[in-house]
Each structure stands twice: as C-alpha cells, then as structure tokens.
Design an enzyme around this catalytic site. Structure first.
Site, PDB file in Angstrom:
ATOM      1  N   HIS A 198       0.849  -1.193   0.000  1.00  0.00           N
ATOM      2  CA  HIS A 198       0.000   0.000   0.000  1.00  0.00           C
ATOM      3  C   HIS A 198       0.887   1.246   0.000  1.00  0.00           C
ATOM      4  CE1 HIS A 198      -2.629   3.083   1.847  1.00  0.00           C
ATOM      5  NE2 HIS A 198      -3.610   2.418   1.277  1.00  0.00           N
ATOM      6  N   VAL A 200       1.405   3.833   1.799  1.00  0.00           N
ATOM      7  CA  VAL A 200       2.089   4.316   3.007  1.00  0.00           C
ATOM      8  C   VAL A 200       3.101   3.312   3.554  1.00  0.00           C
ATOM      9  CG1 VAL A 200       0.194   5.828   3.691  1.00  0.00           C
ATOM     10  CG2 VAL A 200       0.262   3.474   4.555  1.00  0.00           C
ATOM     11  N   LYS A 201       3.207   2.129   2.936  1.00  0.00           N
ATOM     12  CA  LYS A 201       4.136   1.120   3.412  1.00  0.00           C
ATOM     13  C   LYS A 201       5.557   1.388   2.905  1.00  0.00           C
ATOM     14  CE  LYS A 201       1.043  -1.556   5.506  1.00  0.00           C
ATOM     15  NZ  LYS A 201      -0.259  -1.063   5.108  1.00  0.00           N
ATOM     16  N   HIS A 202       6.513   0.590   3.372  1.00  0.00           N
ATOM     17  CA  HIS A 202       7.920   0.781   3.007  1.00  0.00           C
ATOM     18  C   HIS A 202       8.128   0.693   1.495  1.00  0.00           C
ATOM     19  CE1 HIS A 202       8.116  -0.221   7.226  1.00  0.00           C
ATOM     20  NE2 HIS A 202       9.414  -0.039   7.266  1.00  0.00           N
TER      21      HIS A 202
END
Length: 400
Positions: A198, A200-202
C-alpha cells in the site's frame, strides 16, 4: 527555526509514498513490453523480495488482504477452525479467518509494545482442550517484530500453525535465543508471512501484497489458489489434452498482480535499505525529543521489552505516542496542517465483531492503548524541518 515553516507548513501526512524517476521509468518500460500481467516481472519481483527477507519462496498477489486470505485457505481454515490474533491490527488480520468460515479469537496485547502478548495467548490455549485451536496470527505492529521464536515454541507444543502479518515490517528483525538475527518473513518460525505494498508502506506499488514461506508444498498451493485454483503443470493434472489444457482443481480466486506494479516494486525494493535507515533516523529524533516530556509515552521495542540492549530491528512503519488527551492533540495537529492518524481501533470493538459476541471491556490493555495512541508523521521524505515542526506542536499541546 524557519518562521515561515512554523506558521504555515504544507500538509504533513502520517505516511507518504516516494515515487522517483527510476520508478516511473520501470513502469513505463513494462507498459511498453509484451506483458502487462502474468509476465516475467512478477517472478522477478517474487525472487527479489524472497532474497530481501531471506525466505525460500514468495508469491506476489493483488494486496495484503488477498495474501492473508490465501494463507488461511492454504492452511485449511474452515468452519471448524479457531484462530487467535491481536485486537490491535487492521481488521484484515482477523477477517481472513472469517472469509474461510473460521472463528476468530482475540488475545490481549503487551501494553509496553502493543504486540500480541504470548503469555495471554498461552493462557487462552491452555484454557481449552488440546486441538481446540488451529493457528495464531501475530502482527509485527508498527514495524516492531514479534518474537516469533516464543510463539513457535507455543505453537509446536499445541500443534498450531503461524501466519506472520509482517505488513508493517519488511527489513525488520529480532534476535533469537542463539543471538541470530531473524528477519521478518524469513520463514524460520512462521509457516507463512504476508506483506503489503500500500502507498504508506515501506515498498509502495499502489496496491499489492506478498506471501513468503519456506514450505514448497504451501508455495505450490498458493500459486494455484492465486489463479482461480487452476494449474497448467502437467505433473499435477488428472488429464492432459494438449498444450492448451489447464485444470481447475479447487475453488481459487483471481488475486494476481499486474507486471507494471511488480516493476514498480522491484524499483522500490532497490532503495528499501536506504528508506529503512531514514525511518530509524526519524524515530531516533522523536525518541530523543520526547524522552523526558511528561505526558508522552512511547512504545518499547521488542529488544527493550526483553531486557536487551538498544539493538533493535524495528522497521518503523509507524511512530506511535500515547497521550492523555488524544482527541485534543489530534485536532490541534490538524489545525496546524499535521495529519497524524490513529492505529488501530481495537478490532473486537467493531460492530461486526461485537455481533459475534465480543464487547468493549474484553481486552483492557488493547482498549487502554487505543484511548491514547497517535501515529506521528513517519516516512523517508519527511524533512528535518517538518519533523521539528511536528515535535514543536506536540510539545506545545502537551505542555499547556
């Protein structure tokens, strides 16, 4: 401090993707290739990601929730299954069991870390006859790795499987009892692990997910379930009519991920270590800023909670503080263009799970945590000036 920044900064979200020119070029190159889906970039992303976390196999899918669902299916979750997980997680960690008709049972968290408390899980398991439970889904919440060695010992003693929800923790690790570094998703202690891509993930691909495992049988089953339950492998078919032939051997899903998203994932993965280092740097600044501020509590790392030195494999998807007036701070920060977020509303308090018999008060540690938690901005492109502005405003509210 820059006075203009202090008075009217641009919006500062809690998380943000970083798309570079190399990312764009990788996607464009794939868009102009012969394959938009089911092509070579999928396998290339799977291999690169498996190498990154240290697992034998990886299966790329459409999102993290699909990854959880396929894991539950591959492990045989059904109407007779009872699975334990944490209430402090995104609801998908529990929902995957319900998709397969199984029963979800929550256990409370360790208040120091907000991670699933292995002793609470042990008490729950030992309160029932052997064979009552099927598995455990621990979550590496906020990027703080669960000590999976402890959960593996418990699971082995009672014949349970483990799905590690590592959506927050690519690159994270903990040290086992032999002092060896165990990376999240490496398959040493969990049967299966899942990740999310997603924004906002790393690693951001828009949507997307990955399953990792060291079990070849589970790996092959996941490949089939990802594509409608269909196989084209002649060795697995009951019949073979020719080169066109395929067999739907069980009820699967279309949980495939397109090649252009995998191309983006490969490009993002190449700077994952740099992004993780930046996250740890941001966390260190927050730690130092809030260390002696009355009214602000931060979560312990796994290492600290086990009495270890400062070495930690925390992946810092989130930086969580706890305050007494969370709603007041949340609103105050928004007024100053800082869009902090709350992670998470305890799953057992959601109307759906209350309809299944859970109620507020069932898990006091989780509910106490939720009452004061707030996730501050945490992403690699957060500038030093922006972070200092966030710190300034948090301190201003808490100190008044």
């Amino acid at each position: 401090m820059n006075s203009e920044l202090s008075s009217s900064p641009k919006p500062i979200p809690y998380g943000r993707q970083n798309i570079t020119e190399d990312d764009v070029a990788a996607v464009v190159d794939t868009l102009q290739s012969d394959f938009l889906t089911q092509g070579p970039k999928v396998a290339a992303f799977e291999r690169a990601f498996a190498d990154y976390v240290g697992a034998d196999f990886a299966v790329a899918v459409s999102n993290g929730t699909a990854a959880l669902h396929l894991c539950a299916m591959a492990l045989g979750v059904n109407e007779e299954s009872r699975v334990i997980t944490t209430p402090i997680t995104f609801v998908a960690s529990a929902n995957c069991v319900r998709y397969c008709g199984g029963t979800v049972e929550f256990a409370d968290i360790d208040p120091a870390t907000a991670l699933l408390d292995v002793e609470k899980v042990r008490q729950l398991i030992e309160s029932k006859p052997k064979g009552y439970y099927s598995g455990i889904i621990p979550v590496d919440f906020a990027g703080n790795p669960v000590n999976l060695e402890e959960f593996r010992k418990l699971a082995d003693a009672h014949g349970l499987w483990i799905i590690e929800d590592a959506c927050h923790a690519p690159g994270g690790y903990f040290f086992d009892s032999n002092g060896e570094q165990q990376h999240c998703g490496n398959g040493k202690y969990a049967d299966l692990a899942i990740f999310s891509f997603h924004p906002v993930k790393h690693i951001a691909t828009g949507e997307g997910g990955m399953i990792t495992t060291n079990d070849e049988k589970l790996y092959k089953e996941l490949l089939k379930l990802r594509t409608h339950g269909i196989t084209r492998d002649p060795e697995l078919m009951e019949e073979n009519h020719g080169g066109w032939y395929m067999e739907m051997q069980e009820l699967g899903y279309n949980y495939r991920i397109p090649d252009m998203l995998c191309a983006l994932g490969i490009s993002q993965l190449q700077r994952a270590d740099a992004g993780l280092a930046r996250r740890k740097g941001i966390a260190k600044v927050y730690d130092e800023a809030f260390a002696d501020v009355p009214g602000i509590t931060t979560l312990q790392t796994t290492a600290a909670a086990f009495g270890e030195a400062s070495a930690t494999g925390h992946a810092y998807h989130l930086y969580v503080i706890q305050v007494q007036d969370r709603k007041g701070l949340y609103d105050f920060l928004r007024e100053h263009n800082i869009f902090a977020q709350v992670h998470y509303i305890p799953a057992h308090t959601m109307p759906y799970y209350r309809s299944l018999g859970y109620q507020k008060g069932d898990f006091p540690a989780a509910e106490q945590y939720y009452a004061g938690c707030l996730s501050l901005p945490m992403y690699p492109t957060l500038t030093q000036e922006e972070q200092q502005y966030v710190i300034e405003k948090v301190k201003a509210f808490v100190g008044r």
